[in-house]
Motif scaffolding. Sequence first.
Motif, short mmCIF file in Angstrom:
data_model
loop_
_atom_site.label_atom_id
_atom_site.label_comp_id
_atom_site.label_asym_id
_atom_site.label_seq_id
_atom_site.Cartn_x
_atom_site.Cartn_y
_atom_site.Cartn_z
N LEU A 98 39.71 36.14 35.93
CA LEU A 98 41.22 35.95 36.27
C LEU A 98 41.21 34.31 36.74
CD1 LEU A 98 41.92 38.59 39.19
CD2 LEU A 98 42.87 38.65 36.96
N LEU A 154 44.80 41.43 43.40
CA LEU A 154 44.52 40.65 42.28
C LEU A 154 45.62 40.31 41.51
CD1 LEU A 154 41.31 41.93 41.59
CD2 LEU A 154 41.43 39.59 42.64
N ALA A 197 43.35 36.92 31.08
CA ALA A 197 43.00 37.93 32.35
C ALA A 197 42.50 39.29 31.82
CB ALA A 197 43.86 38.03 33.16
N LEU A 222 35.86 48.17 38.40
CA LEU A 222 35.19 46.88 38.16
C LEU A 222 33.66 46.77 38.03
CD1 LEU A 222 37.25 44.88 40.65
CD2 LEU A 222 37.59 45.04 38.27
N ARG A 236 43.49 46.11 42.93
CA ARG A 236 44.15 45.75 41.70
C ARG A 236 45.50 45.22 42.21
NH1 ARG A 236 42.79 46.90 36.92
NH2 ARG A 236 44.36 46.48 35.34
N PHE A 295 34.93 40.85 35.77
CA PHE A 295 36.30 40.79 35.49
C PHE A 295 36.42 39.12 35.39
CE2 PHE A 295 35.74 40.42 40.04
CZ PHE A 295 36.71 39.58 40.36
N LEU A 297 40.91 42.48 33.28
CA LEU A 297 40.68 43.59 35.00
C LEU A 297 40.64 44.94 34.64
CD1 LEU A 297 40.80 42.95 38.13
CD2 LEU A 297 43.15 43.35 37.88
#
Length: 212
Positions: free
Chosen positions: A42, A123, A92, A98, A120, A40, A94
């Motif tokens: 972020l 984050l 991002a 993951l 989730r 992922f 996500l």
Amino acid sequence: MMNDFVDNRINVSDLESLISQVRRCTLCAEHLPLGPRPVFQLHETARILIASQAPGRRVHETGLPFNDPSGDRLREWLNVTRTTFYDPSKIAILPMGLCFPGTGKSGDLPPRPECAPAWRSALLSHLKNIRLTLLIGQYAQVYYFTRQGRKPVITLTENVRSWRKFWPDIMPLPHPSPRNNLWLRRNPWFEEEIIPALQERVSLILNQIDDS
């Protein structure tokens, strides 16, 4: 907050620390044929969120989200370069799961159900600047729409065709996988109607970031 939970050892006020803990996650290791490798990207300044399904085998191997033909098509839909796409300060990524969940008879298995409830909400709580969320595939759409109290999801096609109901903050999309070529041929309105609106919205958001 539905069934979301956060491990009480997580320091949710520190995103870097949280990301580090997520990358070490082994919550569903026994179910993953290639073992855990959360993939992922972020950053707290991101303006666009891509809520996808789960990494495929190639993404698992490289550790780079959407580093495959699906990603090539998605970048075409968004009309962004790889440089922009992989800039976490702008976009991002996500997935609902993951880690690569393995392969079934008709493609990759669904995202592991343990993942989204575990991580989730924690984050996403750090992403305060999201202007557009792309819900890629039915798993992401079911998760988001049911949490918002919307009517039960009927079909992915219905969600995508009803995109104006969610605009301009949310855009439901089919998965850009080559496996969906038949869907795209049967639904030409998607590329004729939705892609131009999506590209305009993405450009507007990214240009605002560059001008700030």
